[in-house]
Design a protein around this motif. Structure first.
Motif, PDB file in Angstrom:
ATOM      1  N   ARG A  90      -8.902   8.338  12.918  1.00  0.00           N
ATOM      2  CA  ARG A  90      -9.763   9.521  12.875  1.00  0.00           C
ATOM      3  C   ARG A  90      -9.106  10.631  12.047  1.00  0.00           C
ATOM      4  NH1 ARG A  90     -10.281   9.634  18.047  1.00  0.00           N
ATOM      5  NH2 ARG A  90     -11.946   8.114  18.182  1.00  0.00           N
ATOM      6  N   GLU A  91      -7.805  10.838  12.268  1.00  0.00           N
ATOM      7  CA  GLU A  91      -7.087  11.872  11.512  1.00  0.00           C
ATOM      8  C   GLU A  91      -7.063  11.549  10.020  1.00  0.00           C
ATOM      9  OE1 GLU A  91      -3.224  12.943  13.095  1.00  0.00           O
ATOM     10  OE2 GLU A  91      -4.024  12.936  15.138  1.00  0.00           O
ATOM     11  N   ALA A  92      -6.894  10.255   9.711  1.00  0.00           N
ATOM     12  CA  ALA A  92      -6.869   9.853   8.303  1.00  0.00           C
ATOM     13  C   ALA A  92      -8.233  10.059   7.656  1.00  0.00           C
ATOM     14  CB  ALA A  92      -6.439   8.401   8.181  1.00  0.00           C
ATOM     15  N   GLN A  93      -9.305   9.830   8.413  1.00  0.00           N
ATOM     16  CA  GLN A  93     -10.656  10.059   7.894  1.00  0.00           C
ATOM     17  C   GLN A  93     -10.843  11.532   7.520  1.00  0.00           C
ATOM     18  OE1 GLN A  93     -13.764   7.897   7.797  1.00  0.00           O
ATOM     19  NE2 GLN A  93     -12.100   6.440   7.545  1.00  0.00           N
ATOM     20  N   ALA A  94     -10.178  12.417   8.271  1.00  0.00           N
ATOM     21  CA  ALA A  94     -10.316  13.856   8.026  1.00  0.00           C
ATOM     22  C   ALA A  94      -9.310  14.378   7.004  1.00  0.00           C
ATOM     23  CB  ALA A  94     -10.153  14.614   9.352  1.00  0.00           C
ATOM     24  N   ALA A  95      -8.472  13.495   6.454  1.00  0.00           N
ATOM     25  CA  ALA A  95      -7.445  13.923   5.495  1.00  0.00           C
ATOM     26  C   ALA A  95      -8.087  14.541   4.263  1.00  0.00           C
ATOM     27  CB  ALA A  95      -6.577  12.737   5.089  1.00  0.00           C
ATOM     28  N   THR A  96      -7.475  15.589   3.751  1.00  0.00           N
ATOM     29  CA  THR A  96      -7.993  16.238   2.542  1.00  0.00           C
ATOM     30  C   THR A  96      -7.147  15.909   1.310  1.00  0.00           C
ATOM     31  OG1 THR A  96      -6.792  18.252   3.141  1.00  0.00           O
ATOM     32  CG2 THR A  96      -9.123  18.130   3.757  1.00  0.00           C
ATOM     33  N   LEU A  97      -6.012  15.242   1.518  1.00  0.00           N
ATOM     34  CA  LEU A  97      -5.212  14.741   0.403  1.00  0.00           C
ATOM     35  C   LEU A  97      -5.631  13.298   0.115  1.00  0.00           C
ATOM     36  CD1 LEU A  97      -1.660  15.976   1.488  1.00  0.00           C
ATOM     37  CD2 LEU A  97      -2.907  16.753  -0.534  1.00  0.00           C
ATOM     38  N   PRO A  98      -5.635  12.895  -1.153  1.00  0.00           N
ATOM     39  CA  PRO A  98      -5.918  11.482  -1.436  1.00  0.00           C
ATOM     40  C   PRO A  98      -4.790  10.593  -0.909  1.00  0.00           C
ATOM     41  CG  PRO A  98      -5.325  12.648  -3.454  1.00  0.00           C
ATOM     42  CD  PRO A  98      -5.404  13.678  -2.379  1.00  0.00           C
ATOM     43  N   ILE A  99      -5.172   9.461  -0.326  1.00  0.00           N
ATOM     44  CA  ILE A  99      -4.201   8.514   0.236  1.00  0.00           C
ATOM     45  C   ILE A  99      -4.293   7.203  -0.540  1.00  0.00           C
ATOM     46  CG2 ILE A  99      -3.451   7.263   2.301  1.00  0.00           C
ATOM     47  CD1 ILE A  99      -4.863   9.406   3.993  1.00  0.00           C
ATOM     48  N   VAL A 100      -3.158   6.734  -1.028  1.00  0.00           N
ATOM     49  CA  VAL A 100      -3.083   5.463  -1.746  1.00  0.00           C
ATOM     50  C   VAL A 100      -2.275   4.481  -0.909  1.00  0.00           C
ATOM     51  CG1 VAL A 100      -2.243   4.295  -3.833  1.00  0.00           C
ATOM     52  CG2 VAL A 100      -3.230   6.600  -4.008  1.00  0.00           C
ATOM     53  N   ALA A 101      -2.875   3.329  -0.583  1.00  0.00           N
ATOM     54  CA  ALA A 101      -2.128   2.282   0.117  1.00  0.00           C
ATOM     55  C   ALA A 101      -1.418   1.414  -0.918  1.00  0.00           C
ATOM     56  CB  ALA A 101      -3.071   1.435   0.960  1.00  0.00           C
ATOM     57  N   ARG A 102      -0.136   1.191  -0.702  1.00  0.00           N
ATOM     58  CA  ARG A 102       0.681   0.317  -1.564  1.00  0.00           C
ATOM     59  C   ARG A 102       0.995  -0.933  -0.754  1.00  0.00           C
ATOM     60  NH1 ARG A 102       6.037  -0.746  -1.422  1.00  0.00           N
ATOM     61  NH2 ARG A 102       7.158  -1.254  -3.357  1.00  0.00           N
ATOM     62  N   LEU A 103       0.257  -2.006  -1.040  1.00  0.00           N
ATOM     63  CA  LEU A 103       0.401  -3.231  -0.251  1.00  0.00           C
ATOM     64  C   LEU A 103       1.501  -4.102  -0.843  1.00  0.00           C
ATOM     65  CD1 LEU A 103      -2.186  -2.259   1.115  1.00  0.00           C
ATOM     66  CD2 LEU A 103      -2.968  -4.627   1.159  1.00  0.00           C
ATOM     67  N   ASN A 104       2.642  -4.070  -0.170  1.00  0.00           N
ATOM     68  CA  ASN A 104       3.839  -4.776  -0.613  1.00  0.00           C
ATOM     69  C   ASN A 104       3.970  -6.152   0.025  1.00  0.00           C
ATOM     70  OD1 ASN A 104       4.078  -2.935   1.689  1.00  0.00           O
ATOM     71  ND2 ASN A 104       6.040  -3.965   2.003  1.00  0.00           N
ATOM     72  N   GLY A 105       3.120  -6.448   1.010  1.00  0.00           N
ATOM     73  CA  GLY A 105       3.206  -7.726   1.710  1.00  0.00           C
ATOM     74  C   GLY A 105       2.005  -7.900   2.623  1.00  0.00           C
ATOM     75  N   VAL A 106       2.122  -8.847   3.537  1.00  0.00           N
ATOM     76  CA  VAL A 106       1.007  -9.245   4.397  1.00  0.00           C
ATOM     77  C   VAL A 106       0.348  -8.048   5.101  1.00  0.00           C
ATOM     78  CG1 VAL A 106       2.463  -9.716   6.428  1.00  0.00           C
ATOM     79  CG2 VAL A 106       0.324 -10.931   6.156  1.00  0.00           C
ATOM     80  N   CYS A 107      -0.981  -8.089   5.161  1.00  0.00           N
ATOM     81  CA  CYS A 107      -1.756  -6.998   5.764  1.00  0.00           C
ATOM     82  C   CYS A 107      -2.755  -7.628   6.727  1.00  0.00           C
ATOM     83  CB  CYS A 107      -2.465  -6.213   4.665  1.00  0.00           C
ATOM     84  SG  CYS A 107      -3.541  -4.900   5.282  1.00  0.00           S
ATOM     85  N   MET A 108      -2.453  -7.552   8.019  1.00  0.00           N
ATOM     86  CA  MET A 108      -3.272  -8.244   9.011  1.00  0.00           C
ATOM     87  C   MET A 108      -3.692  -7.300  10.136  1.00  0.00           C
ATOM     88  SD  MET A 108      -3.540 -11.562   8.337  1.00  0.00           S
ATOM     89  CE  MET A 108      -2.889 -12.585   7.023  1.00  0.00           C
ATOM     90  N   ALA A 109      -4.827  -7.610  10.746  1.00  0.00           N
ATOM     91  CA  ALA A 109      -5.266  -6.980  11.999  1.00  0.00           C
ATOM     92  C   ALA A 109      -5.210  -5.455  11.882  1.00  0.00           C
ATOM     93  CB  ALA A 109      -4.428  -7.508  13.157  1.00  0.00           C
ATOM     94  N   GLY A 110      -4.399  -4.791  12.723  1.00  0.00           N
ATOM     95  CA  GLY A 110      -4.288  -3.336  12.673  1.00  0.00           C
ATOM     96  C   GLY A 110      -3.826  -2.822  11.328  1.00  0.00           C
ATOM     97  N   GLY A 111      -3.122  -3.649  10.558  1.00  0.00           N
ATOM     98  CA  GLY A 111      -2.724  -3.281   9.200  1.00  0.00           C
ATOM     99  C   GLY A 111      -3.932  -3.101   8.298  1.00  0.00           C
ATOM    100  N   MET A 112      -4.984  -3.872   8.569  1.00  0.00           N
ATOM    101  CA  MET A 112      -6.226  -3.730   7.800  1.00  0.00           C
ATOM    102  C   MET A 112      -6.856  -2.360   8.050  1.00  0.00           C
ATOM    103  SD  MET A 112      -7.127  -6.516   5.975  1.00  0.00           S
ATOM    104  CE  MET A 112      -8.826  -7.082   6.084  1.00  0.00           C
ATOM    105  N   GLY A 113      -6.706  -1.845   9.273  1.00  0.00           N
ATOM    106  CA  GLY A 113      -7.189  -0.500   9.577  1.00  0.00           C
ATOM    107  C   GLY A 113      -6.435   0.542   8.768  1.00  0.00           C
ATOM    108  N   LEU A 114      -5.112   0.351   8.629  1.00  0.00           N
ATOM    109  CA  LEU A 114      -4.314   1.280   7.817  1.00  0.00           C
ATOM    110  C   LEU A 114      -4.761   1.228   6.359  1.00  0.00           C
ATOM    111  CD1 LEU A 114      -0.661   0.772   9.145  1.00  0.00           C
ATOM    112  CD2 LEU A 114      -2.483   2.223  10.070  1.00  0.00           C
ATOM    113  N   LEU A 115      -5.044   0.019   5.864  1.00  0.00           N
ATOM    114  CA  LEU A 115      -5.536  -0.137   4.499  1.00  0.00           C
ATOM    115  C   LEU A 115      -6.843   0.636   4.311  1.00  0.00           C
ATOM    116  CD1 LEU A 115      -5.870  -1.461   1.699  1.00  0.00           C
ATOM    117  CD2 LEU A 115      -6.734  -3.499   2.874  1.00  0.00           C
ATOM    118  N   CYS A 116      -7.732   0.529   5.292  1.00  0.00           N
ATOM    119  CA  CYS A 116      -9.034   1.206   5.183  1.00  0.00           C
ATOM    120  C   CYS A 116      -8.917   2.718   5.359  1.00  0.00           C
ATOM    121  CB  CYS A 116     -10.011   0.645   6.217  1.00  0.00           C
ATOM    122  SG  CYS A 116     -10.437  -1.066   5.911  1.00  0.00           S
ATOM    123  N   MET A 117      -7.827   3.182   5.987  1.00  0.00           N
ATOM    124  CA  MET A 117      -7.556   4.618   6.096  1.00  0.00           C
ATOM    125  C   MET A 117      -7.388   5.251   4.722  1.00  0.00           C
ATOM    126  SD  MET A 117      -4.660   5.075   9.079  1.00  0.00           S
ATOM    127  CE  MET A 117      -3.589   5.892   7.906  1.00  0.00           C
TER     128      MET A 117
END
Length: 241
Positions: free
Chosen positions: A92-119
């Motif tokens: 929820r906090e990430a949805q309200a972020a006003t700075l652009p967020i870039v995910a840098r996927l350096n390795g496996v992204c599963m389950a709750g990690g997918m939520g971080l990616l979508c943040m």
């Protein structure tokens, strides 16, 4: 300058704040301390006016985030007495972020990690990365992740990911719109820096207002969205004339 808890590192590189999950031996799995560290990282970046963008990544090159740490005693604890979990609050906090967020996927992204990616607003992945929603294999369903994933990829692919629990490659994730770029592992940092460069030379005020407007209008139909955007544009023009 690397500071924060042991589980999450915060480092400012130029005008970008790098927030790094730092449990490489546990495939950067989520527990209470990691989630708290991520929330603190987002807040710290937003409180610092010299920060123009946030990079979210994991330590090492094996995992971005493999999901919740299910180890008894030290892992992910869900408290049924709380109306929402700390993880949901982080999303929820990430949805309200006003700075652009870039995910840098350096390795496996599963389950709750997918939520971080979508943040994140944008994502760059190394080509060895695999992604997925394997929760069904351990008898749960990725409820909270679905809340952010369902607006990001086509419904057919969403159902396939969630119901089969089978992993996909970075190139498949790129094809379905989950990633912006996929590059060889050796080029990952250069591509992230290239993308940051394209963000940094833009007006931070415009980005902040634009992110807010886009978040609001996601919930509206076309007519409501058009009226909201037109009103916002008029306010902008009034300020700049």
């Amino acid at each position: 300058e690397l500071t924060m808890s042991d589980e999450v590192l915060y480092e400012q590189r130029g005008a970008a704040a790098w927030v790094t999950l730092n449990r490489p031996d546990k495939r950067n799995a989520l527990n209470g301390a990691v989630i708290q560290g991520l929330r603190e990282g987002l807040r710290r970046a937003h409180a610092d006016h010299s920060v123009r963008a946030i990079v979210l990544t994991g330590a090492g090159d094996k995992a971005f985030c493999a999901g919740a740490d299910l180890q008894p005693g030290v892992g992910f604890v869900f408290d049924p007495a709380k109306p929402s979990s700390d993880y949901a609050d982080l999303l929820r906090e990430a949805q309200a972020a006003t700075l652009p967020i870039v995910a840098r996927l350096n390795g496996v992204c599963m389950a709750g990690g997918m939520g971080l990616l979508c943040m994140a607003d944008m994502a760059v992945a190394a080509d060895h990365v695999v992604l997925g929603l394997p929760e069904g294999k351990v008898g749960v369903f990725p409820m909270q992740v679905m809340s952010v994933l369902q607006h990001m990829i086509p419904q057919r692919k969403l159902y396939e990911l969630a119901l089969t629990g089978e992993p996909i490659t970075a190139s498949e994730a790129l094809e379905m719109g989950l990633l912006n770029y996929v590059v060889p592992k050796a080029d990952l940092d250069a591509k992230v820096e290239w993308l940051l460069g394209r963000l940094m030379d833009k007006s931070p005020t415009a980005i902040r207002k634009g992110k807010y407007a886009m978040r609001i209008t996601e919930q509206l139909n076309f007519d409501q969205s058009a009226i909201f955007m037109e009103g916002s544009q008029s306010v902008e023009e009034g300020r700049t004339s």
